[in-house]
Design an enzyme around this catalytic site. Structure first.
Site, PDB file in Angstrom:
ATOM      1  N   CYS A 246       0.816  -1.213   0.000  1.00 59.65           N
ATOM      2  CA  CYS A 246       0.000   0.000   0.000  1.00 59.65           C
ATOM      3  C   CYS A 246       0.854   1.270   0.000  1.00 59.65           C
ATOM      4  O   CYS A 246       0.397   2.325  -0.395  1.00 59.65           O
ATOM      5  CB  CYS A 246      -1.005  -0.001   1.150  1.00 59.65           C
ATOM      6  SG  CYS A 246      -0.336  -0.535   2.698  1.00 59.65           S
TER       7      CYS A 246
ATOM      8  N   GLN B 112       6.168  -6.022   8.562  1.00 57.80           N
ATOM      9  CA  GLN B 112       5.416  -6.590   7.437  1.00 57.80           C
ATOM     10  C   GLN B 112       6.177  -6.572   6.123  1.00 57.80           C
ATOM     11  O   GLN B 112       6.065  -7.487   5.320  1.00 57.80           O
ATOM     12  CB  GLN B 112       4.082  -5.851   7.225  1.00 57.80           C
ATOM     13  CG  GLN B 112       3.028  -6.201   8.236  1.00 57.80           C
ATOM     14  CD  GLN B 112       3.025  -5.218   9.388  1.00 57.80           C
ATOM     15  OE1 GLN B 112       3.989  -4.470   9.561  1.00 57.80           O
ATOM     16  NE2 GLN B 112       1.978  -5.215  10.175  1.00 57.80           N
TER      17      GLN B 112
ATOM     18  N   MET C 129     -10.233   2.645  17.835  1.00 58.53           N
ATOM     19  CA  MET C 129      -8.958   2.375  18.497  1.00 58.53           C
ATOM     20  C   MET C 129      -9.085   1.197  19.464  1.00 58.53           C
ATOM     21  O   MET C 129      -8.193   0.361  19.563  1.00 58.53           O
ATOM     22  CB  MET C 129      -8.517   3.620  19.260  1.00 58.53           C
ATOM     23  CG  MET C 129      -7.081   3.581  19.649  1.00 58.53           C
ATOM     24  SD  MET C 129      -6.105   4.766  18.729  1.00 58.53           S
ATOM     25  CE  MET C 129      -6.656   6.312  19.418  1.00 58.53           C
TER      26      MET C 129
END
Lengths: 425, 271
Positions: free
Chosen positions: A52, A118, A195
């Site tokens: 992304c 990641q 959150m």
């Protein structure tokens, strides 16, 4: 092998705004892009990474300048931008710079959040796809494998991924410092903010035993509870639940405090003083700040968590400097390997290795046979010489033979591996 | 023999220094080195006791030097055996200085080898003395765990993360450590008092005579008993348990030294 034929062309969060990046987002399957890229003229190897925050094309090309235009044309095909504009939004690294950039990507030094784990997995996945489509060769195989091991080295030798840099992660880390294992612990979510959901997700991933959701509207609580495989309760049950749970995450829109010190104090006795971790991420606050004064109660509000995160970010920046040093050393090492991937250096290295072995063995033998005459010693030396030369003859012919159907890089790599020419001392 | 003791002391001091280096640098290899040095110290220390036993001809637990040195020895081995089953991050950096300190005290005490006083000529000597001192070893570990707990809890409570937060284990792990060491220490202390009382019956003709050392052992025992009782029935765990471990250890130390030097009594030949 000239280092200059390694090229990386890419777009990331630093060079292009999201408005541009979303126009070139490639999703899912990499086979389309890989097949297009490998058919670019002069492209010998390629690998395609799309996440992304970045799109990267790593390739080995005969004429990098020409290939770069073609790659940009492909990347920006759907954006409608001309090549001049495309150049502004993208970067092009060549040779050593390309190697360094790839290492920085793999080690997350180039990521938006330095130290995030990641990207390495995404890069490995990209490489796996390239392998399946057979678009990588000797150079990229080595380069990508090296980038994985550099990333591993950075992880073990620096503390770059050590401390949490997001609010929800910081909360999970604190929970682990208080409770050790979270397996037999439970969390109560009060209110259903985003959150709170995120923190609950992290807790679940760390193996928390049970999730309970309390909300003003029971329906919303039930929805969220289903998502986490937990139970839903009404807000009225707050104190009853509080006698049981270990962690409370509060994020209601209430304008007043929903839990006060003197409500919790008697509960602690009932809880046999099992510790209670209260996380208040609501603004205005839900939980009485004085709760932190109770024994075995730990209260963190949103500002406390932010402070933790800020401190951790500073720590990561320091570690990133050490990681840069490791990357620099590894880039030099890769350059050395690349320099060796030519015919002449390979032949020299092969001869040097053989000669070193011959000399060592001859010396050892002769020092054990002191009674030999000068002539006999000469014969032993000649024998060793002859064996080495005859053994090396065929590999040398194999290397120098210029069959147009052969892949010269593959041959070099093969010989270098067979004779262990790249083994690090 | 002096050399043997000196060498053991130096190994412990070195282990402490290397543990501190590991604490600061967080290099795994450094910790392995520290552990190896401590193990070497522990083995050498054992050899020292055997040699001393052969020289003096009786269990070497009767002088202050011997008792304190055995105290350090039992701490070392309690720690090493503990490590074999549980891993508590950076426990060593707290335990090794205390071992070294005890060894320094032992080094300063008179190392003279005295003949055994008649009252101590009994098979109960090795049993009673070693059990009683080993109890101290475990209480010392609980004390270290208590200190670690309070340091870690302070940083979490005050929300100011200094050097301890990332280096010390979770509060839960420290509390477990505390409980484990206290239970073992309490068990040994109980056995120590029982064996002592049986021996007293043989030597002095009475099980209990309210000698200061006996009284203070009982006080220590009561502190630990109360602590364990509270823990099991009212959840006196964690912070309070950590504080109690520190108080209990202070009482144990007073039983060991304070009584001998301040209060005297029939039991005071032993350090």
């Amino acid at each position: 092998m000239s280092a200059e034929s390694i090229v990386i062309i890419g777009v990331n969060h630093k060079t292009a705004p999201v408005a541009v990046r979303e126009k070139l987002a490639f999703s899912g399957d990499c086979s389309g892009p890989l097949l297009t890229l490998i058919n670019i003229e002069g492209c010998r190897e390629c690998c395609f990474l799309s996440t992304c925050n970045r799109v990267e094309v790593i390739l080995v090309a005969d004429d990098p300048a020409v290939a770069a235009v073609a790659v940009r044309g492909f990347l920006f095909a759907r954006s409608g931008l001309a090549d001049v504009e495309a150049q502004q939004y993208s970067y092009l690294y060549q040779g050593q710079e390309a190697v360094a950039h790839l290492y920085q990507v793999a080690t997350s030094l180039d990521s938006m959040v330095v130290g995030e784990p990641q990207i390495l997995g995404q890069l490995k996945q990209a490489y796996r796809e390239a392998m399946e489509h057979k678009t990588t060769g000797v150079i990229l195989n080595r380069l990508l494998h090296k980038s994985f091991s550099v990333a591993k080295r950075v992880r073990t030798e620096t503390n770059i991924g050590g401390s949490a840099v997001s609010i929800s992660y910081a909360a999970v880390e604190l929970a682990k410092k208080i409770f050790g294992s979270l397996r037999d612990k439970s969390v109560l979510l009060v209110g259903a903010g985003e959150m709170a959901e995120l923190a609950a997700e992290h807790l679940l991933r760390q193996g928390i035993g049970r999730v309970i959701v309390a909300n003003r509207t029971l329906e919303r609580a039930a929805n969220l509870a289903r998502k986490f495989n937990g139970t839903a309760v009404g807000l009225a049950e707050l104190t009853t639940q509080l006698a049981e749970v270990d962690i409370l995450i509060s994020s209601t829109g209430a304008t007043d405090l929903i839990l006060r010190k003197d409500e919790v104090k008697p509960l602690m006795r009932q809880r046999k003083n099992r510790p209670l971790f209260l996380i208040d991420i609501a603004v205005p606050r839900d939980l009485d700040p004085e709760l932190n004064e109770l024994d075995n109660v730990y209260l963190y509000d949103i500002d406390d968590l932010k402070n933790v995160v800020d401190a951790n970010k500073g720590e990561r920046e320091k570690e990133a400097l050490r990681a840069e040093d490791i990357v620099a050393v590894e880039v030099v090492k890769f350059g050395q390997w690349l320099d060796g991937m030519e015919l002449a250096p390979t032949i020299t290295a092969l001869r040097q290795k053989a000669n070193a072995i011959r000399e060592a063995e001859v010396t050892k033998t002769l020092s054990a046979m002191k009674s030999l005459s000068e002539g006999e010693r000469r014969s032993v030396e000649m024998l060793a010489n002859a064996i080495v030369n005859k053994l090396l003859h065929e590999p040398m012919v194999f290397l120098k033979n210029n069959d147009p159907n052969d892949n010269p890089q593959l041959k070099l790599d093969f010989v270098r591996q067979l004779f262990g020419l790249d083994r690090e001392a | 023999m002096t050399l043997l003791f000196q060498l053991t002391l130096y190994l412990y001091l070195l282990a402490t220094a290397v543990y501190v280096a590991h604490f600061l640098s967080r290099q795994k290899q450094v910790r392995a080195v520290a552990r190896a040095i401590l193990l070497a110290g522990g083995i050498l220390h054992t050899v020292y006791f055997i040699v001393r036993y052969v020289y003096v001809g009786h269990t070497p637990l009767t002088s202050n030097h011997e008792a304190v040195s055995f105290f350090a020895w039992s701490m070392t081995w309690a720690f090493l055996s503990f490590w074999w089953r549980y891993r508590v991050k950076n426990f060593g950096v707290f335990v090794s200085p205390l071992i070294s300190l005890l060894m320094l005290i032992a080094a300063l005490a008179s190392r003279e080898m005295l003949p055994l006083p008649p009252a101590l000529r009994s098979n109960w000597l090795p049993v009673h003395a070693s059990i009683a001192i080993m109890a101290n070893g475990f209480m010392a570990l609980a004390f270290c765990g208590g200190i670690m707990y309070l340091l870690q809890e302070r940083e979490i409570k005050k929300k100011k993360f200094g050097i301890f937060y990332s280096r010390l284990p979770s509060l839960e792990a420290l509390d477990d450590l505390n409980q484990h060491c206290m239970a073992l220490g309490f068990l040994l202390l109980t056995l120590g008092i029982i064996t002592g009382s049986v021996w007293a019956k043989q030597a002095w003709g009475t099980y209990w005579q309210w000698d200061p050392k006996e009284t203070w052992s009982l006080i220590t025992w009561l502190i630990y008993a109360a602590m364990l009782h509270q823990r099991l029935s009212f959840g006196w765990r964690r912070r309070r348990a950590a504080i109690m471990a520190i108080i209990g250890f202070a009482a144990a130390l007073f039983t060991l030294w304070g009584v001998t030097y301040l209060l005297g009594g029939v039991h005071s030949y032993v350090g």
